[in-house]
Write an enzyme that holds these catalytic residues in place. Structure first.
Site, short mmCIF file in Angstrom:
data_model
loop_
_atom_site.label_atom_id
_atom_site.label_comp_id
_atom_site.label_asym_id
_atom_site.label_seq_id
_atom_site.Cartn_x
_atom_site.Cartn_y
_atom_site.Cartn_z
N ASP A 395 0.93 -1.12 0.09
CA ASP A 395 -0.07 0.10 -0.02
C ASP A 395 0.83 1.27 0.08
O ASP A 395 1.66 1.47 0.98
CB ASP A 395 -0.82 -0.03 1.35
N HIS A 396 0.79 1.87 -1.08
CA HIS A 396 1.78 3.03 -1.40
C HIS A 396 1.49 4.18 -0.26
O HIS A 396 2.25 5.26 -0.14
CB HIS A 396 1.79 3.53 -2.92
N ARG A 397 0.27 4.20 0.28
CA ARG A 397 0.11 5.16 1.33
C ARG A 397 0.98 4.90 2.45
O ARG A 397 1.34 5.77 3.19
CB ARG A 397 -1.44 5.34 1.71
#
Lengths: 425, 89
Positions: A395-397
């Site tokens: 999850d790039h967040r």
């Protein structure tokens, strides 16, 4: 005094039927004990308690369908004297409630729950708002057509809840449950029910998968990394180990992969946790959701608990137990809600790589493909090695590719040192 | 005088089908190609396969080492293997 509620075991679960109480008033319970058996459209689940205490009162008789969030029982520190006398009068060790249902006291301090067995009518806007505000929709009195819950109803309920909370600030927070807040339950895939018609169960499971995966695809900016891992050392070690064992005690390669993932997560903890309220919340416990396909279709990803702390033999026993119970449709509520990361192993199908979809609110998914013989160069020497491709969906967040890369490298290192995998944590 | 074989090929086959039907209840063994990849045809994963071998060991007392898994692709492979390795009683 703690409350035991009908849990939410999936994004689309609205109600559940209390099939059977596993406790009676006066029983001492420990965190993790099975309180009740609950049947949902998705399966039969053993629901656990999250506190230590004494069951003081059962509020809902077996056989009742109630909305998610309904108060089912009270857990106290000890029995009140009058109730204790009453409890003693009950036949000792009776596994089920007496034929006459116990006095049923409706939940107090909240709007009456939706009529049993009926779907809640909620406008999409109201549903989203309720999710944001942490409002239990089953407790909201709808004023729209056919009792539908509107945005205004949710706002009113939120105001009322705020007022109630302000009025009783001493309420103890729930025990440290590795769950997000109630309004945002970890989405879970349901187990099958053997007794129910396949169509219903399968449709329910499909809907649950659809809800979780749509949310993942909508909310999670995935990044993908992959690496080829030489499995010769691990597999050679495992073959020698299994040769020493009777067939019943053999260990599957999946157990070593699980252990290696857990070790890599100890080294790179940011991939083990949840994304909640725009924040990464790494979890200390490593509970790996293990994707288990079902013959009738669909899949379930129940959690194996504390994988980093278990020996290979314990993990093999855990895995055997989990797969068996998953396929028999008998999982526990915590297994469906507390995975901190998911592992999917499609190697048995002959697939070489799997790019997975993260299970919200988790922040990573590890995929393993099939072990295949590949041309391999090491220290200038050309050879053939059994190798597999490990992928990471992140999850790039929550994390960046650098963290994902560190994880895959740690995973690779673990699988080059099988002796270390076998040694206790 | 030689004692007759304790277990016939057909008896082994029946045992195999009994064990497999517990794992893959929907399978139609009459239509299973005896030379096809059995695990693929019946959708048997490594967990199921290990349980199957444990069942075989219990039923006919043949403990198949991991190193031989690769020889056991089709039903006929397995029957040949078990017939050869079936311990004389």
């Amino acid at each position: 005094m703690a409350e035991f509620l009908m849990p939410s075991l999936g994004t689309d679960m609205e109600a559940g039927t209390l099939v059977e109480w596993m406790v009676k008033p006066g029983d001492k319970v420990k965190r993790g004990d099975i309180m009740a058996i609950v049947e949902t459209v998705k399966g039969v689940i053993e629901v656990e308690v999250f506190e230590d205490g004494v069951v003081t009162e059962l509020l809902v008789p077996a056989g009742t369908e109630v909305p998610v969030g309904t108060l089912l029982a009270f857990i106290g520190e000890k029995m009140p004297a009058a109730a204790a006398a009453q409890a003693v009068a009950m036949p000792a060790g009776a596994p089920q409630m007496p034929a006459a249902p116990p006095p049923f006291s409706p939940p107090t301090g909240a709007a009456p729950p939706a009529p049993n067995g009926k779907r809640l009518r909620v406008s999409p806007v109201a549903r989203r708002l309720a999710e944001e505000l942490g409002i239990d929709l089953s407790q909201v009195q709808g004023t729209g057509p056919h009792g539908a819950v509107s945005r205004a109803d949710v706002e009113a309920a939120a105001a009322a809840q705020a007022a109630r909370q302000a009025a009783k600030p001493a309420t103890a927070p729930p025990a440290a449950v590795p769950l997000p807040k109630p309004a945002e339950p970890a989405p879970t895939l349901p187990p099958p029910v053997e007794t129910a018609p396949r169509g219903d169960v399968y449709a329910g499971m499909r809907r649950a998968i659809a809800a979780a995966m749509s949310r993942a695809n909508r909310d999670i900016p995935h990044y993908y990394l992959e690496t080829r891992i030489d499995m010769s050392r691990t597999l050679t070690w495992l073959e020698a180990e299994n040769l020493k064992r009777p067939i019943k005690e053999r260990i599957l390669p999946a157990v070593l992969l699980l252990k290696a993932v857990a070790k890599a997560l100890v080294a790179v903890p940011d991939l083990n946790g949840y994304w909640i309220d725009d924040q990464l919340r790494p979890q200390e416990a490593i509970h790996i959701g293990f994707a288990i396909a079902l013959r009738q279709g669909g899949l379930v990803t129940p959690a194996l608990h504390h994988v980093d702390l278990r020996s290979l033999d314990e993990l093999m026993a855990d895995l055997r137990d989990l797969i068996t119970r998953t396929r028999a449709g008998r999982l526990r509520s915590s297994e469906l809600t507390d995975a901190t990361i998911t592992l999917t192993n499609l190697g048995d199908l002959g697939v070489e790589k799997v790019y997975g979809v993260i299970y919200p609110p988790q922040v990573a998914l590890v995929g393993f493909g099939k072990v295949v013989e590949q041309v391999w160069v090491e220290k200038g020497m050309l050879g053939i090695r059994p190798a597999l491709t490990a992928t990471l969906a992140g999850d790039h967040r929550a994390t960046d590719g650098r963290v994902g890369g560190q994880f895959l490298e740690a995973l690779n290192r673990s699988l080059q040192e099988p002796d270390q995998l076998a040694s206790p944590a | 005088m030689f004692a007759p074989p304790v277990v016939t090929r057909n008896q082994i086959k029946e045992t195999i089908f009994d064990l497999l039907s517990a794992i893959a209840p929907e399978a139609d063994f009459a239509r299973l190609d005896p030379n096809a990849d059995m695990r693929q045809a019946l959708d048997i994963d490594s967990f199921d396969f290990l349980n199957f071998l444990i069942g075989l060991d219990e039923a006919i007392g043949v403990e198949i080492p991991e190193a031989d898994y690769g020889k056991l692709v089709s039903l006929n492979d397995l029957l040949d293997y078990l017939f050869v390795h079936n311990p004389p009683v």
